[in-house]
Design a protein around this motif. Structure first.
Motif, PDB file in Angstrom:
ATOM      1  N   ALA A 201       0.827  -1.208   0.000  1.00 46.86           N
ATOM      2  CA  ALA A 201       0.000   0.000   0.000  1.00 46.86           C
ATOM      3  C   ALA A 201       0.859   1.254   0.000  1.00 46.86           C
ATOM      4  CB  ALA A 201      -0.935  -0.012   1.215  1.00 46.86           C
ATOM      5  N   GLN A 202       1.993   1.189   0.678  1.00 45.62           N
ATOM      6  CA  GLN A 202       2.909   2.317   0.730  1.00 45.62           C
ATOM      7  C   GLN A 202       4.298   1.838   0.313  1.00 45.62           C
ATOM      8  OE1 GLN A 202       1.873   5.418   1.520  1.00 45.62           O
ATOM      9  NE2 GLN A 202       3.885   6.321   1.171  1.00 45.62           N
ATOM     10  N   MET A 203       4.794   2.365  -0.805  1.00 46.19           N
ATOM     11  CA  MET A 203       6.098   1.941  -1.315  1.00 46.19           C
ATOM     12  C   MET A 203       7.221   2.538  -0.496  1.00 46.19           C
ATOM     13  SD  MET A 203       5.876   1.907  -5.485  1.00 46.19           S
ATOM     14  CE  MET A 203       7.647   1.654  -5.589  1.00 46.19           C
ATOM     15  N   ASP A 204       8.233   1.708  -0.226  1.00 46.79           N
ATOM     16  CA  ASP A 204       9.459   2.190   0.404  1.00 46.79           C
ATOM     17  C   ASP A 204      10.412   2.577  -0.730  1.00 46.79           C
ATOM     18  OD1 ASP A 204      11.862   2.591   1.678  1.00 46.79           O
ATOM     19  OD2 ASP A 204      11.661   0.879   3.026  1.00 46.79           O
ATOM     20  N   TRP A 205      10.424   3.869  -1.072  1.00 45.85           N
ATOM     21  CA  TRP A 205      11.205   4.321  -2.217  1.00 45.85           C
ATOM     22  C   TRP A 205      12.704   4.127  -2.014  1.00 45.85           C
ATOM     23  CZ3 TRP A 205       9.088   4.996  -6.753  1.00 45.85           C
ATOM     24  CH2 TRP A 205       7.746   5.337  -6.841  1.00 45.85           C
ATOM     25  N   GLN A 206      13.145   4.199  -0.783  1.00 44.72           N
ATOM     26  CA  GLN A 206      14.563   3.977  -0.513  1.00 44.72           C
ATOM     27  C   GLN A 206      14.945   2.540  -0.857  1.00 44.72           C
ATOM     28  OE1 GLN A 206      16.966   6.043   0.225  1.00 44.72           O
ATOM     29  NE2 GLN A 206      18.506   4.413   0.368  1.00 44.72           N
ATOM     30  N   LEU A 207      14.100   1.598  -0.476  1.00 46.76           N
ATOM     31  CA  LEU A 207      14.348   0.190  -0.791  1.00 46.76           C
ATOM     32  C   LEU A 207      14.310  -0.045  -2.300  1.00 46.76           C
ATOM     33  CD1 LEU A 207      14.785  -2.687   0.287  1.00 46.76           C
ATOM     34  CD2 LEU A 207      12.294  -2.942   0.394  1.00 46.76           C
ATOM     35  N   VAL A 208      13.385   0.630  -2.971  1.00 45.99           N
ATOM     36  CA  VAL A 208      13.285   0.499  -4.426  1.00 45.99           C
ATOM     37  C   VAL A 208      14.539   1.038  -5.102  1.00 45.99           C
ATOM     38  CG1 VAL A 208      12.057   1.342  -6.473  1.00 45.99           C
ATOM     39  CG2 VAL A 208      10.766   0.535  -4.498  1.00 45.99           C
ATOM     40  N   ARG A 209      15.038   2.173  -4.640  1.00 47.48           N
ATOM     41  CA  ARG A 209      16.247   2.745  -5.234  1.00 47.48           C
ATOM     42  C   ARG A 209      17.458   1.835  -5.022  1.00 47.48           C
ATOM     43  NH1 ARG A 209      13.819   7.677  -3.432  1.00 47.48           N
ATOM     44  NH2 ARG A 209      14.950   7.561  -1.449  1.00 47.48           N
ATOM     45  N   GLU A 210      17.546   1.209  -3.855  1.00 46.01           N
ATOM     46  CA  GLU A 210      18.639   0.271  -3.596  1.00 46.01           C
ATOM     47  C   GLU A 210      18.536  -0.956  -4.509  1.00 46.01           C
ATOM     48  OE1 GLU A 210      18.376  -0.650   0.516  1.00 46.01           O
ATOM     49  OE2 GLU A 210      19.115   1.318   1.198  1.00 46.01           O
ATOM     50  N   ALA A 211      17.308  -1.433  -4.703  1.00 46.38           N
ATOM     51  CA  ALA A 211      17.103  -2.582  -5.591  1.00 46.38           C
ATOM     52  C   ALA A 211      17.459  -2.225  -7.033  1.00 46.38           C
ATOM     53  CB  ALA A 211      15.657  -3.073  -5.501  1.00 46.38           C
ATOM     54  N   LEU A 212      17.152  -0.997  -7.431  1.00 41.86           N
ATOM     55  CA  LEU A 212      17.489  -0.555  -8.786  1.00 41.86           C
ATOM     56  C   LEU A 212      18.997  -0.446  -8.976  1.00 41.86           C
ATOM     57  CD1 LEU A 212      14.738   2.148  -9.422  1.00 41.86           C
ATOM     58  CD2 LEU A 212      15.031  -0.002 -10.667  1.00 41.86           C
ATOM     59  N   ARG A 213      19.714   0.005  -7.930  1.00 43.66           N
ATOM     60  CA  ARG A 213      21.174   0.041  -8.019  1.00 43.66           C
ATOM     61  C   ARG A 213      21.738  -1.367  -8.158  1.00 43.66           C
ATOM     62  NH1 ARG A 213      20.691   4.365  -4.228  1.00 43.66           N
ATOM     63  NH2 ARG A 213      20.926   2.918  -2.485  1.00 43.66           N
ATOM     64  N   ASP A 214      21.175  -2.306  -7.385  1.00 45.11           N
ATOM     65  CA  ASP A 214      21.613  -3.695  -7.506  1.00 45.11           C
ATOM     66  C   ASP A 214      21.294  -4.250  -8.897  1.00 45.11           C
ATOM     67  OD1 ASP A 214      22.448  -3.623  -4.887  1.00 45.11           O
ATOM     68  OD2 ASP A 214      20.627  -4.551  -4.081  1.00 45.11           O
ATOM     69  N   LEU A 215      20.117  -3.901  -9.401  1.00 44.41           N
ATOM     70  CA  LEU A 215      19.712  -4.362 -10.731  1.00 44.41           C
ATOM     71  C   LEU A 215      20.650  -3.821 -11.799  1.00 44.41           C
ATOM     72  CD1 LEU A 215      17.709  -5.754 -12.639  1.00 44.41           C
ATOM     73  CD2 LEU A 215      16.317  -3.669 -12.575  1.00 44.41           C
ATOM     74  N   ASN A 216      20.959  -2.540 -11.716  1.00 38.38           N
ATOM     75  CA  ASN A 216      21.855  -1.930 -12.696  1.00 38.38           C
ATOM     76  C   ASN A 216      23.236  -2.583 -12.655  1.00 38.38           C
ATOM     77  OD1 ASN A 216      22.394   0.211 -14.704  1.00 38.38           O
ATOM     78  ND2 ASN A 216      23.780   0.999 -13.145  1.00 38.38           N
ATOM     79  N   GLY A 217      23.749  -2.840 -11.460  1.00 35.03           N
ATOM     80  CA  GLY A 217      25.052  -3.491 -11.335  1.00 35.03           C
ATOM     81  C   GLY A 217      25.038  -4.910 -11.871  1.00 35.03           C
ATOM     82  N   SER A 218      23.952  -5.645 -11.605  1.00 35.66           N
ATOM     83  CA  SER A 218      23.851  -7.025 -12.089  1.00 35.66           C
ATOM     84  C   SER A 218      23.755  -7.074 -13.609  1.00 35.66           C
ATOM     85  CB  SER A 218      22.627  -7.714 -11.468  1.00 35.66           C
ATOM     86  OG  SER A 218      22.746  -7.796 -10.067  1.00 35.66           O
ATOM     87  N   ILE A 219      23.042  -6.113 -14.187  1.00 36.58           N
ATOM     88  CA  ILE A 219      22.937  -6.047 -15.646  1.00 36.58           C
ATOM     89  C   ILE A 219      24.292  -5.739 -16.264  1.00 36.58           C
ATOM     90  CG2 ILE A 219      21.984  -4.681 -17.545  1.00 36.58           C
ATOM     91  CD1 ILE A 219      19.382  -4.484 -15.959  1.00 36.58           C
ATOM     92  N   GLN A 220      25.012  -4.803 -15.658  1.00 43.47           N
ATOM     93  CA  GLN A 220      26.345  -4.466 -16.157  1.00 43.47           C
ATOM     94  C   GLN A 220      27.247  -5.695 -16.148  1.00 43.47           C
ATOM     95  OE1 GLN A 220      27.463  -1.581 -17.366  1.00 43.47           O
ATOM     96  NE2 GLN A 220      25.678  -0.308 -16.963  1.00 43.47           N
ATOM     97  N   THR A 221      27.214  -6.443 -15.057  1.00 44.68           N
ATOM     98  CA  THR A 221      28.050  -7.645 -14.953  1.00 44.68           C
ATOM     99  C   THR A 221      27.651  -8.688 -15.985  1.00 44.68           C
ATOM    100  OG1 THR A 221      28.375  -7.284 -12.577  1.00 44.68           O
ATOM    101  CG2 THR A 221      28.787  -9.498 -13.415  1.00 44.68           C
ATOM    102  N   ALA A 222      26.345  -8.895 -16.146  1.00 43.59           N
ATOM    103  CA  ALA A 222      25.857  -9.926 -17.065  1.00 43.59           C
ATOM    104  C   ALA A 222      26.168  -9.603 -18.518  1.00 43.59           C
ATOM    105  CB  ALA A 222      24.349 -10.108 -16.888  1.00 43.59           C
ATOM    106  N   PHE A 223      26.065  -8.331 -18.898  1.00 44.65           N
ATOM    107  CA  PHE A 223      26.200  -7.967 -20.300  1.00 44.65           C
ATOM    108  C   PHE A 223      27.632  -7.609 -20.705  1.00 44.65           C
ATOM    109  CE2 PHE A 223      21.672  -7.797 -20.003  1.00 44.65           C
ATOM    110  CZ  PHE A 223      21.194  -7.958 -21.293  1.00 44.65           C
ATOM    111  N   VAL A 224      28.354  -6.922 -19.848  1.00 42.59           N
ATOM    112  CA  VAL A 224      29.666  -6.437 -20.259  1.00 42.59           C
ATOM    113  C   VAL A 224      30.782  -6.724 -19.265  1.00 42.59           C
ATOM    114  CG1 VAL A 224      28.669  -4.560 -21.613  1.00 42.59           C
ATOM    115  CG2 VAL A 224      29.279  -4.144 -19.246  1.00 42.59           C
TER     116      VAL A 224
END
Length: 271
Positions: A201-224
């Motif tokens: 019901a209420q998003m924790d934007w801080q947690l979402v931003r941390e997950a996005l940083r992890d996602l971006n890093g994982s994508i970088q590792t996987a692709f390049v």
């Protein structure tokens, strides 16, 4: 002497010109039957996506039926995880079901066709798979998500996330064939965190931003992150056309050096 050099340069040009067709012929003649069958499957998958893009649903349906019949009997040229094999199989079956239905949108049909094409391509193109070409789109979408998370714009974030996640799911079966299991799991885990948070019901934007940083890093590792250069990969292959070109060049340069040495030696003696 100049005449000899011209002859050697002529043969060098001929050797370089013929090296690629000779390599192609050699590769085809020595291609195992399993590899030939995979190449045929790849061609069918390519035609499947082409027909889907053109809106030729009858042609696309014929190709996906062929894939569904042939793939279960296909022997692979190298071992893959059972989860990856199941992912490819399920993508083919889901596409077949969608193209047999009359109430599926063209956008959804194209998504299924893309997923199957990318998955089959990963089985036949170990060094330059199609899924890697989606890196610019994927990383740009993640950056847009990060900006929306900073602005806390839920509606925009939701729309961007759905688009980004659909793209990831389209290339995921192909990625699973070639990526280590832990790399793919880290990407999926980041998506799961964000998806779960969006259901609250209420998003924790801080947690979402941390997950996005992890996602971006994982994508970088996987692709390049661990990708070798195309030139290095080609040179390491024993049947590489570049290796053939290099060998021919070395041989002819050695011949030219020998002729030059003979000329120099002759001039020294006659002096």
């Amino acid at each position: 002497m100049k005449k000899n050099i011209r002859f050697l340069m002529f043969f060098l040009a001929i050797g370089l010109f013929l090296s690629w067709p000779i390599h192609s012929l050699y590769s085809k003649l020595n291609q195992p039957i399993e590899e030939q069958q995979l190449v045929a499957l790849d061609q069918i998958a390519n035609e499947f996506l082409t027909y889907a893009k053109k809106g030729d649903l009858e042609g696309a349906q014929q190709r996906i039926i062929q894939l569904a019949e042939k793939f279960p009997n296909q022997h692979l040229t190298y071992p893959i995880r059972i989860e990856s094999l199941n992912a490819v199989t399920q993508s083919i079956l889901a596409a077949k079901k969608s193209f047999a239905s009359t109430n599926v949108s063209e956008q959804q049909l194209l998504w299924h066709a893309t997923q199957v094409r990318v998955a089959i391509d990963s089985l036949t193109h170990e060094h330059q798979p199609m899924w890697r070409s989606y890196y610019p789109s994927l990383v740009t979408q993640v950056q847009n998500l990060q900006q929306s998370a900073v602005e806390r714009n839920y509606n925009q974030f939701r729309e961007q996330f759905d688009e980004n996640y659909r793209l990831f799911l389209a290339i995921k079966p192909g990625m699973s064939i070639q990526l280590p299991e832990d790399q793919l799991a880290s990407i999926s885990a980041a998506y799961d965190v964000i998806s779960k948070e969006m259901r609250n019901a209420q998003m924790d934007w801080q947690l979402v931003r941390e997950a996005l940083r992890d996602l971006n890093g994982s994508i970088q590792t996987a692709f390049v992150g661990e990708e070798k250069s195309t030139f290095a990969r080609l040179m390491m292959r024993p049947d590489s056309p570049l290796a053939i070109l290099f060998s021919i060049s070395i041989a002819l340069v050695a011949a030219l050096a020998y002729v030059a040495w003979k000329k120099y030696n002759g001039e020294i003696r006659s002096a």
